[in-house]
Design a protein around this motif. Structure first.
Motif, PDB file in Angstrom:
ATOM      1  N   GLU A 297       1.101  -1.533  -0.300  1.00 58.29           N
ATOM      2  CA  GLU A 297       0.177   0.058  -0.146  1.00 58.29           C
ATOM      3  C   GLU A 297       0.776   1.480  -0.031  1.00 58.29           C
ATOM      4  OE1 GLU A 297      -2.916   0.602   2.844  1.00 58.29           O
ATOM      5  OE2 GLU A 297      -3.134   2.612   2.490  1.00 58.29           O
ATOM      6  N   ARG A 301       4.033  10.577   2.009  1.00 58.69           N
ATOM      7  CA  ARG A 301       4.748  11.526   3.074  1.00 58.69           C
ATOM      8  C   ARG A 301       4.768  12.956   2.514  1.00 58.69           C
ATOM      9  NH1 ARG A 301       2.805   7.964   5.657  1.00 58.69           N
ATOM     10  NH2 ARG A 301       3.232   6.252   6.375  1.00 58.69           N
ATOM     11  N   VAL A 332       0.764  10.952  -6.415  1.00 62.26           N
ATOM     12  CA  VAL A 332      -0.078  10.121  -6.213  1.00 62.26           C
ATOM     13  C   VAL A 332      -0.096   8.112  -6.631  1.00 62.26           C
ATOM     14  CG1 VAL A 332      -0.196   7.993  -3.858  1.00 62.26           C
ATOM     15  CG2 VAL A 332       0.211  10.475  -3.924  1.00 62.26           C
ATOM     16  N   ASP A 419     -10.904   1.051   6.364  1.00 61.15           N
ATOM     17  CA  ASP A 419     -10.955   1.865   7.471  1.00 61.15           C
ATOM     18  C   ASP A 419     -12.738   0.728   8.069  1.00 61.15           C
ATOM     19  OD1 ASP A 419      -8.860   3.164   7.338  1.00 61.15           O
ATOM     20  OD2 ASP A 419      -9.792   5.190   7.253  1.00 61.15           O
ATOM     21  N   GLU A 475      -6.090  -4.717   9.544  1.00 65.40           N
ATOM     22  CA  GLU A 475      -4.484  -3.315   8.873  1.00 65.40           C
ATOM     23  C   GLU A 475      -4.218  -3.322  10.516  1.00 65.40           C
ATOM     24  OE1 GLU A 475      -5.993  -0.148   6.221  1.00 65.40           O
ATOM     25  OE2 GLU A 475      -6.798   0.267   8.121  1.00 65.40           O
TER      26      GLU A 475
END
Ligand code: C2E
Ligand code: CA
Ligand code: CA
Length: 526
Positions: A297, A301, A332, A419, A475
């Motif tokens: 994943e 940053r 990204v 999530d 996770e």
């Protein structure tokens, strides 16, 4: 002549006949004169009568005209005062929703403060902001955005008591002043009721939208006694509610002052960060039951010249607010794909790279296009990419998002719900959405092995995910105990510090070439 000759015949005396005739005439004339006079009087009388009648008529007409004028004047006056009322209403109320506006709210708030101070009562100020309202406006149009605001206003107003004030401050910001309540708990209840009020979906033409709200609260007299300060504190608390995942309530605390200063600092520092090349990607492996790395994943940053390293949890909300996330997210995506292509070229087997997608990106018409061109640019197929979306987007515009996800899946892209279980846990949405992977949130995973309800929750989510034919990832796995329990529950994929933190690309290359000894991590079922 006839009469004269008749008198002459009768008397035989012409003189007497003439005299007689004259006398007769005199009488006759007199009579005629009187008749004429009488006639004249009658005519005069008639004239007089009609004059009087006419006068009365004129009088009536005059009066009627007067009455008309009066009525006209009166209605003009009424109209004027109605107009004045309307004007003053417009000056103190919001045109769209009819709620009191900022000016009236301030006025009422000051009054409420004075009254509360006099009688030793409490007062709560609640700042409410709809989560992602801009998204509704951008995707469904301003007209539907307006409709949504009207419906939200109605629901808020139905939620509070008559003695409380609901005001619209502009945009999607509302303020509620709550008076006459007993302490903190009471204020919490009111705030939660406001959030609850939005739970039922809102129908906008052919769309069904669920919107959530964040609420910031400050209290009189605990937090302060000045209207201006209390408003600022409620605003700070609102910021915090937004930061802590939205759809929630936060009460003001003195240390919040610092957070907001930091936030605005971040917002301005973020400006131009892409051009200054301040972003980098780290990657965290996802492993199978045997500890073998299956995929990675990508995690963003940011290192700013002055601020130093800033975590994504701190800067992504700002980037979403300003819209910068679109360009950043695109970077990204392209960088992650390029990196995967490079690892593959070096001979490493990595199924795919997972990239986090912000709801702001997914809400854009051109999102599918930007993914397609990123894939083309990298020379990879869609099957090399996994997109992680959050439940935040799911509850927003299910129809459009579903269509976009469906289009992406046609490209071979894998869609994961990130999530899961942290927020709304909208199980019903999940069944209707085109997704392939479920990532169980680390807060839930953290509860595994503690013998509480946590384990049952993970068991339920796993069972449901597997029943829906989804791949389930746990996770934030940090301990052997968690890993063991999750494996026993049937989980097949894991991610967490138990294996490694997210690493910079070179460290991942080293990690992949070391190929951690599977048996060392293999959990053997007892
Ligand atoms: P996420 O997508 O849930 O990413 C996993 C987060 O959990 C990462 O935090 C990771 O470092 C952390 N983590 C991994 N294993 C463990 C563990 O065992 N224990 C604990 N306590 N934490 C673990 P990170 O990198 O700080 O990212 C935070 C969040 O920022 C991400 O949560 C994701 O929502 C968001 N984010 C990161 N990169 C991007 C990006 O490129 N775009 C978008 N839109 N969001 C991103
Ligand atoms: Ca993620
Ligand atoms: Ca996650």
């Amino acid at each position: 002549h006839e009469r004269l000759s008749l008198a002459f015949e009768r008397t035989g005396d012409p003189v007497a006949a003439l005299r007689h005739h004259r006398a007769f005439y005199a009488v006759e004339r007199e009579v005629q004169g009187e008749r004429a006079a009488a006639r004249a009087r009658t005519v005069a009388l008639q004239f007089e009568t009609s004059r009087v009648r006419q006068e009365a008529h004129f009088e009536r007409q005059r009066n009627e005209a007067l009455a008309d004028v009066n009525a006209a004047l009166r209605s003009a006056n009424d109209e004027k005062s109605a107009l004045m009322e309307k004007l003053s209403h417009q000056a103190t109320h919001d045109m769209l929703t009819g709620l009191p506006n900022r000016a009236l709210l301030l006025d009422r708030f000051e009054h409420a403060l004075v009254t509360a101070a006099r009688y030793g009562r409490s007062l709560a100020v609640m700042f409410i902001d709809l989560d992602g309202f801009k998204l509704v406006n951008d995707t469904l149009g301003h007209h539907r955005g307006d409709e949504l605001l009207i419906e939200v206003s109605k629901r808020f107003q139905a939620t509070v008591r008559d003695c409380d004030t609901v005001a619209r401050m502009g945009g999607d910001e509302f303020t509620v002043v709550v008076s006459e309540f007993q302490g903190h708990a009471d204020a919490s209840r009111v705030a939660l009721r406001l959030i609850e009020a939005l739970k039922a979906p809102i129908r906008l033409d052919d769309h069904e939208v669920t919107i959530t709200a964040s609420v910031g609260v400050s209290l009189f007299p605990e937090d302060g006694d000045q209207a201006e300060a209390l408003a600022r504190y409620a605003d700070l608390a609102l910021y915090r509610a937004k930061e802590e995942g939205r759809n929630t309530v936060r009460f003001y605390a003195p240390e919040m002052n610092e957070t907001v200063q930091e936030r605005s600092l971040i917002e301005s520092a973020l400006h131009g960060a892409l051009e200054r090349d301040e972003f980098a990607l780290h990657f965290q492996p996802l492993v199978g039951v045997d500890g073998r790395t299956l995929m990675v994943e990508a995690l963003l940053r940011w290192t700013h010249g002055v601020l130093g390293a800033v975590g994504p949890d701190r800067f992504i909300p700002s980037a979403e607010d300003s819209g910068a996330i679109v360009a950043i997210g695109n970077w990204v995506l392209r960088t992650a794909l390029r990196q995967l292509a490079q690892w593959r070229a070096q001979g490493f087997e990595v199924q795919r790279v997972a990239v986090n997608v912000s709801p702001v990106q997914l809400s854009r018409e051109d999102y599918v296009d930007s993914v397609t061109s990123a894939l083309l640019e990298s020379g990879l197929t869609g099957s090399s990419l996994e997109l992680e979306i959050t439940e935040r987007i799911i509850v927003r515009d299910l129809q459009r998002v579903s269509l976009r996800l469906e289009a992406l899946r046609l490209l071979g892209v894998t869609v994961a719900v990130d999530d899961f279980g942290a927020g709304y846990s909208s199980l019903s949405y999940l069944a209707r959405l085109p997704v392939d992977v479920l990532k169980i949130d680390r807060t839930i995973v953290a509860a595994v092995g503690s013998q509480g309800a946590g384990e049952r929750l993970v068991a339920a989510i796993l069972a449901m995910g597997l029943a829906l034919g989804l791949e389930v990832v746990a996770e934030g796995v940090e301990t052997d105990v968690q890993f063991a329990a999750l494996t026993n529950l049937g989980c097949q994929r894991f991610q967490g510090y138990l294996w490694t933190k997210p690493l910079p690309p070179t460290a991942v290359t080293a990690w992949l070439s070391r190929m951690p000894n599977p048996s060392g991590l293999l959990y053997l079922k007892p």
